[in-house]
Motif scaffolding. Structure first.
Motif, PDB file in Angstrom:
ATOM      1  N   ARG A 139       0.759  -1.129  -0.052  1.00  0.00           N
ATOM      2  CA  ARG A 139      -0.089  -0.027  -0.074  1.00  0.00           C
ATOM      3  C   ARG A 139       0.969   1.282  -0.185  1.00  0.00           C
ATOM      4  N   PHE A 140       1.889   1.214   0.892  1.00  0.00           N
ATOM      5  CA  PHE A 140       2.636   2.266   0.922  1.00  0.00           C
ATOM      6  C   PHE A 140       4.077   2.333   0.501  1.00  0.00           C
ATOM      7  N   LEU A 150       2.488   9.718  -3.344  1.00  0.00           N
ATOM      8  CA  LEU A 150       2.351   9.324  -2.029  1.00  0.00           C
ATOM      9  C   LEU A 150       3.596   8.477  -1.465  1.00  0.00           C
ATOM     10  N   THR A 151       3.849   7.356  -2.479  1.00  0.00           N
ATOM     11  CA  THR A 151       4.722   6.348  -2.204  1.00  0.00           C
ATOM     12  C   THR A 151       6.162   6.698  -2.188  1.00  0.00           C
ATOM     13  N   VAL A 152       6.728   7.743  -2.931  1.00  0.00           N
ATOM     14  CA  VAL A 152       7.836   8.236  -3.082  1.00  0.00           C
ATOM     15  C   VAL A 152       8.323   8.927  -1.758  1.00  0.00           C
ATOM     16  N   PHE A 153       7.539   9.220  -0.930  1.00  0.00           N
ATOM     17  CA  PHE A 153       7.700   9.854   0.617  1.00  0.00           C
ATOM     18  C   PHE A 153       7.223   8.497   1.644  1.00  0.00           C
ATOM     19  N   SER A 154       6.196   7.765   1.457  1.00  0.00           N
ATOM     20  CA  SER A 154       5.643   7.115   2.494  1.00  0.00           C
ATOM     21  C   SER A 154       6.638   5.737   2.683  1.00  0.00           C
ATOM     22  N   LEU A 214       9.892  -1.311  -2.751  1.00  0.00           N
ATOM     23  CA  LEU A 214      10.836  -0.416  -1.887  1.00  0.00           C
ATOM     24  C   LEU A 214      10.366  -0.086  -0.589  1.00  0.00           C
ATOM     25  N   VAL A 215      11.365  -0.329   0.404  1.00  0.00           N
ATOM     26  CA  VAL A 215      11.006   0.190   1.981  1.00  0.00           C
ATOM     27  C   VAL A 215      12.084   0.535   2.538  1.00  0.00           C
ATOM     28  N   GLY A 216      11.997   1.449   3.472  1.00  0.00           N
ATOM     29  CA  GLY A 216      13.117   1.983   4.294  1.00  0.00           C
ATOM     30  C   GLY A 216      13.668   3.142   4.121  1.00  0.00           C
TER      31      GLY A 216
END
Length: 471
Positions: A139-140, A150-154, A214-216
């Motif tokens: 989702r994020f 949204l997701t480039v920051f979340s 991608l997360v982190g």
């Protein structure tokens, strides 16, 4: 290999609130998403188990793993998944369903393994669309195939596990506090988020069309490291390195480390198989450095006072260490040379003059001994350290000095008044009498001190007070 800038810890009088809030926010988000994702993963595993297709799908996934070069996966060794425990079956099901890169392969090859059973395939698709897509990273997280504002920051506030979170937050704490003080909280926060976004976009460019999320915060934190070296520019600062089992500190020109960092990330991007977003690191690092370097004279002004103070302190610490090392090696000539150089730069350094006093007292008729003693007592008065040990050294100096004590009259006057008020009136009287006889004090200074002595003894020893009132 790890290289971190470690020029100085933060100043508690200027608390880095944004850094602390970022760490807190990341931790809160991690706990919140972990609880939600854990519950959703259990639901996904149970829904999948009801389809009863694990024995048919696992060979498809194993084939995918082999074609992808993931030969170290423990799933390749499983031949009869139906003989495993329910918990192990659930873990395998989750591993397959959350592997976004595998799903296109599954949609192409799985139908023939389940005999084109459309209801089962439809049910599996619903699990993906209704439940797997609801996981926090889907989702994020930043997904190159479906980029959103949204997701480039979340994605910067999500983490894949506790180890991932702790590693990022420790580095953010160590590096971010200094950068926030150098740039100011507002610029620091804006640059942090922007660096993370640029890092994600660079990752997306190199992984165009990938469905994996991608997360982190590592892209943003890499940006903070880039900001750090750009803020110090061509100054030499201290770095900590950890390579294999070797670790230590070294000093180097700040900006020279930037290409080393970026080259290391790009090298790992090409040659490493580790599931690490090296592209995001390189992109974020370059962005953070560029933001500070390009705006250093306008919208990204660096607090030069902090940098210059830190430069002075770093140089002081380094030279002091060199001098102390020379003392331990009995190289007293070199030690005195360094200490006197420090004394000129730091004329109120109690530590420097303490060392000089003990080095120079072997020659009590040397002018350097008198200068070292004067510097020590002046520094002691300035920082309020004129206690028992300083009084003992004063007595020692007074007895050793040849041909006689040579403390400047104004300094000696302050010392005598300090002795009076610190419970040593007898010593003050003795030194005053000897200073007058040796003509260290002028008539004006002697008369001023007599008035001080008279005022001091007026309440507790009137007879002595009369002596100084009527010399």
């Amino acid at each position: 290999m790890l290289i971190l800038p470690m020029e100085r810890t933060f100043d508690i009088t200027r608390p880095p609130l944004v850094t602390w809030l970022l760490i807190l926010f990341n931790c809160v988000i991690f706990v919140w998403t972990s609880i939600g994702d854990s519950r959703r993963l259990d639901q996904i595993a149970e829904a999948y188990s009801r389809l009863d297709i694990l024995p048919q799908e696992l060979p498809v996934y194993q084939s995918y793993l082999q074609q992808s070069g993931r030969f170290d996966s423990p799933l390749l060794t499983i031949k009869h998944p139906e003989q495993l425990s329910i918990e192990d079956q659930h873990q395998i099901a989750v591993a397959m369903l959350v592997d976004a890169d595998y799903q296109p392969y599954a949609s192409q090859h799985l139908p023939e393994f389940v005999d084109y059973d459309k209801p089962i395939l439809a049910s599996r698709s619903r699990i993906l669309s209704d439940q797997v897509s609801g996981l926090s990273w889907n989702r994020f997280g930043f997904i190159p195939v479906q980029i959103s504002a949204l997701t480039v920051f979340s994605h910067q506030f999500l983490h894949g596990g506790l180890e991932h979170l702790l590693g990022n937050m420790i580095i953010l704490l160590l590096v971010g506090m200094t950068v926030e003080q150098l740039l100011g909280s507002v610029n620091y926060l804006i640059f942090y988020l922007f660096s993370g976004a640029v890092g994600a976009l660079f990752f997306g460019l190199l992984n165009w069309g990938s469905p994996s999320a991608l997360v982190g915060a590592s892209g943003a934190i890499s940006g903070v490291m880039g900001m750090y070296v750009a803020a110090y520019g061509h100054r030499k600062i201290r770095f900590f390195y950890f390579i294999g089992i070797a670790f230590n500190y070294f000093r180097a020109t700040a900006l020279l480390i930037l290409p080393v960092w970026i080259a290391k990330e790009l090298f790992d991007l090409v040659f490493s198989d580790a599931p690490v977003a090296y592209a995001a690191h390189a992109g974020g690092m370059a962005c953070g450095a560029l933001l500070v370097w390009a705006g250093r004279n306008s919208w990204a002004r660096v607090n030069q006072q902090i940098i210059e103070n830190r430069d002075d302190e770093a140089d002081y610490r380094e030279q002091l260490q060199q001098a102390l090392q020379a003392v331990t090696q009995a190289d007293f000539v070199r030690a005195k040379k360094i200490f006197w150089r420090l004394a000129k730069l730091h004329p109120l350094s109690h530590r420097v003059f303490f060392q000089l006093y003990h080095l120079e007292k072997v020659c009590p008729d040397n002018k350097a001994f008198h200068l070292a003693a004067s510097g020590l007592f002046r520094a002691s008065l300035a920082d309020g350290q004129f206690g028992v040990s300083e009084q003992a050294m004063l007595k020692e100096y007074w007895s050793l000095a040849q041909p006689h004590p040579q403390i400047p009259a104004t300094l000696l006057s302050k010392i005598l008044v300090k002795l009076l008020t610190s419970g040593q009136p007898a010593l003050a009287e003795k030194m005053f009498a000897e200073a007058v006889s040796m003509k260290i004090l002028s008539d004006v200074e002697s008369n001023e001190l007599r008035r001080d002595f008279a005022r001091f003894f007026a309440h507790n020893n009137p007879e002595t007070a009369k002596k100084y009132s009527n010399p």
